[in-house]
Design an enzyme around this catalytic site. Structure first.
Site, PDB file in Angstrom:
ATOM      1  N   LYS A   1      39.440 -10.054  31.481  1.00  0.00           N
ATOM      2  CA  LYS A   1      40.741  -9.898  30.818  1.00  0.00           C
ATOM      3  C   LYS A   1      41.303  -8.524  31.208  1.00  0.00           C
ATOM      4  CE  LYS A   1      42.843 -10.961  26.345  1.00  0.00           C
ATOM      5  NZ  LYS A   1      42.582 -11.503  24.982  1.00  0.00           N
TER       6      LYS A   1
ATOM      7  N   ARG B   1      47.052 -24.833  10.058  1.00  0.00           N
ATOM      8  CA  ARG B   1      45.940 -25.594  10.636  1.00  0.00           C
ATOM      9  C   ARG B   1      44.853 -25.882   9.610  1.00  0.00           C
ATOM     10  NH1 ARG B   1      43.893 -24.583  16.591  1.00  0.00           N
ATOM     11  NH2 ARG B   1      45.866 -25.638  17.004  1.00  0.00           N
TER      12      ARG B   1
ATOM     13  N   GLU C   1      40.486 -21.716  11.600  1.00  0.00           N
ATOM     14  CA  GLU C   1      41.157 -21.580  10.305  1.00  0.00           C
ATOM     15  C   GLU C   1      40.671 -22.614   9.297  1.00  0.00           C
ATOM     16  OE1 GLU C   1      42.648 -21.493  13.243  1.00  0.00           O
ATOM     17  OE2 GLU C   1      43.577 -19.520  13.336  1.00  0.00           O
TER      18      GLU C   1
END
Ligand SMILES: Cc1ncc(C[n+]2csc(CCOP(=O)(O)OP(=O)(O)O)c2C)c(N)n1
Ligand SMILES: CC(=O)[C@@H](O)[C@H](O)COP(=O)(O)O
Ligand SMILES: [Mg+2]
Length: 640
Positions: A283, A397, A369
């Site tokens: 990343k 969610r 979640e």
């Protein structure tokens, strides 16, 4: 317009077809130019940087080998899609990124045929990809389906639901796991450890060995072949994926364009079943300030390309999220039952402030979640005091878990609902539009919204003291209004609002942080000799019925305002007025909410105006309802 640099091969790349037939050297040069362009663009627009830098080679390879848009390329989350957008006809618009009328910061169907599926919420790509694969088969088409999903996004159950289905269904599709060993924060969970084992257990698969593996027929008809494959999978570490019916290939270096090109060509030739290609990337690759940053420059403001230094905020009041984190950390000192739960957003929600002081009581469950909510319910059921901090949009969610595991059981989970309301540049997928309605509908819930950061601190304490039912405090992205937060906090009286300005003919009842605009509107009305009362509701549930009935009795017009969708606070007030006869005397009511269209990304100042939630809009609605006053004077005042 893209700044043209002399001799850029990228300038000749309008669509992926322009990559076809290019030499390896050219493709490597194009990748380097794409990387440079991503850094240059984001330095001007801000946005998501680290993720896109990590998939530059992968993006070039995918678009070189496959035939998009006929082949469907589905990005997970989509925050890594800037290289993809540069290569798919949008390079000249990249500097409109995340601005009103500009390019979205995520993939978006309405934006390009190269974006077959919109994203922004994580872990949806494999499900959508399987949908495309089944549709292809049912329509006798022969295109490929490629999904790119990050290691962090593989911490969500939805990804496994999709793989479970795809593996059993044997649908031909390609899942590319982009493993950069990062989520927004360092990744968490057993899967993250599994991926690390996969990567560390063997050196990157040599191309020859992988090429040999991938060209073998996929059909594993005989048990012996299956056993051999299982052992091979075991040896190569892809057992979990192989057991889920995927043909695991990897891990491979996701920055080695030669390997990626050859491998994808081989995989493209494979015609059977789901394949999982595990690529290892970095990343922030290729831009030292990102590579060297703890968060790999996941989300950045404008910055200097030379130094990597990001533009500082104006140094204003503390953000609501910081006030939440600091308040919780303070309360945690005297109550060892308090714990904090985040779903992969410790810094975004500031639960990390609490976590630094109480690491044993801070839980980052990853992008999960649904699990976060029911995990919190389990904690509450056994006497702990969990604060579940989840952005309003992401809590969507876990809604069934809120209903089924928390509300029905009346468990005292405390929800800290961050990014409630408009969020600006992330746009419609991230706006916290619906939580007032979706929580206010639930029996026994206490729903609060502070008008400033001092009120937020009090509501966190109030929530802590609600020990017999669930409670929720919603607050917006960004800075507070600059009020002093008292050291000694007092809890609020549940279900009680407050009048902050006394007037006569007009009442403005605000829920949340539009209160400041409501007060400005009252001043605008006063300039026209119109007198307005302004009240801060504080609670959407239970409503302060006494206050509402008083406002209805004593005023000609009642305007409610909230940073939420229809079916929220204003609806609750109207429902009460209808049922208690508050409308019988001819009260004129106007309910101001977010527009019924998804708010596009925009700068914070403009988005409230775009949404019709500023002082001049409130004043104008009051005048229109009252039938007296000078609307044009409001416009003059507003433009003054
Ligand atoms: C359902 C959901 N929860 C949380 C987020 C916030 N979020 C955006 S990107 C991200 C990390 C994704 O990690 P990974 O998939 O590994 O991608 P990377 O940034 O490493 O490329 C998170 C938590 C989200 N977009 N969707
Ligand atoms: C891509 C994603 O979903 C997150 O990075 C999100 O953009 C974070 O939002 P904030 O910047 O409001 O924390
Ligand atoms: Mg990652």
């Amino acid at each position: 317009m893209t700044e043209t640099r002399p001799n850029r091969l990228l300038d000749a790349i309008d669509t992926p077809s322009d990559l076809k037939g290019r030499s390896r050297a050219d493709l490597k040069q194009i990748a380097a130019e794409v990387r440079e362009e991503v850094v240059d663009v984001v330095s001007v627009t801000g946005g998501h940087l680290g993720s896109g830098l990590g998939v530059v080679e992968l993006t070039v390879a995918i678009h070189s080998v496959f035939d998009t848009p006929d082949d469907k390329l589905v990005w997970d989350v989509g925050h890594q899609c800037y290289p993809h957008k540069i290569l798919t006809g949008r390079k000249d618009r990249m500097r409109t990124l995340r601005q009103g009328g500009g390019l979205s910061g995520f993939t978006k169907r309405s934006e390009s045929e190269y974006d077959p599926f919109g994203a922004a919420h994580a872990s949806t790509s494999i499900s959508a990809g399987l949908g495309f694969a089944k549709s292809r088969d049912l329509q006798n088409k022969d295109n490929h389906v490629i999904c790119v999903i990050g290691d962090g996004s593989m911490s969500a159950g939805m990804a496994y639901e999709a793989m479970n289905n795809a593996g059993a269904d044997r649908s031909r599709m390609i899942v590319i796991l982009n493993d950069n060993d990062m989520s927004i924060a360092p990744p968490v969970g057993a899967m993250s450890h599994y991926f690390s084992r996969l990567v560390s257990s063997r050196p990157y698969r040599g191309l020859r060995r992988i090429a040999k593996k991938v060209v073998q027929p996929m059909g594993l008809e005989s048990p012996a072949r299956r056993a051999e494959e299982y052992l091979r999978g075991f040896a190569m570490g892809g057992t979990l994926f192989e057991e889920m019916g995927f043909y695991y290939i990897g891990p491979v270096d996701g920055h080695d364009l030669d390997t990626l090109l050859d491998l994808l060509e081989n995989i493209k030739a494979m015609q059977d079943g789901p394949i999982l290609l595990h690529v290892v990337t970095q990343k922030g690759k290729g831009y030292a300030p990102a590579e060297n940053s703890a968060d790999k420059y996941h989300g950045v403001s404008k910055f200097s390309v030379v130094t990597g230094e990001q533009a500082k905020g104006a140094g204003g009041p503390p953000s609501y999220q910081k006030v939440f984190g600091q308040t919780l950390a303070k309360l945690g000192e005297t109550d060892d039952k308090i714990c904090a739960i985040t779903a992969a957003m410790p810094s975004g929600t500031s639960t990390d402030i609490f976590g630094k002081k109480f690491p044993d009581r801070h839980f980052d469950v990853g992008i999960a979640e649904q699990h976060a909510v029911t995990f919190a319910a389990g904690l509450a059921a056994d006497g702990m005091k969990p604060f579940c901090a989840i952005y309003s949009t992401f809590l969507q969610r876990g809604y069934d878990q809120v209903v089924h595991d928390v509300a029905i059981q009346q468990l005292p989970v405390r929800f800290a609902i961050d990014r409630a309301g408009l969020v600006g540049a992330d746009g419609a997928t991230h706006a916290g539009s619906f939580d007032i309605g979706y929580l206010g509908a639930l029996p026994g819930f206490v729903c609060m919204a502070p008008s400033d950061e001092a009120e937020l601190a009090r509501m966190v304490l109030t929530s802590l003291e609600i020990d017999d039912r669930p409670s929720a405090v919603r607050y917006p992205r960004g800075e507070g209004v600059g009020v002093v937060i008292p050291d000694l906090l007092k809890p609020l009286e549940i279900g009680k609002g407050r009048v902050v300005r006394e007037g006569t003919s007009i009442a403005i009842l605000s829920y949340g942080t539009r209160l400041q605009e409501a007060l400005k509107a009252a001043e605008m009305l006063a300039a026209q000799g119109l007198s307005a009362t302004v009240a801060d509701a504080r609670f959407a549930k239970p409503l302060d019925n006494e206050l509402i009935e008083r406002l209805a009795r004593e005023h000609e017009v009642l305007v409610t305002i909230e940073e939420g969708s229809r079916g929220g606070f204003g609806s609750f007030v109207l429902e009460h007025l209808a049922n208690c006869g508050g409308l019988d005397a001819g009260l004129k009511v106007r309910v101001m909410t977010l527009p019924d269209v998804f708010q596009d990304h925009d700068t914070p100042a403009a988005m409230y105006d775009q949404a019709g939630l500023t002082a001049r809009h409130i004043a104008a609605r009051a005048i229109e309802a009252l039938g007296r006053g000078d609307l044009s004077a409001i416009e003059r005042l507003a433009s003054a």
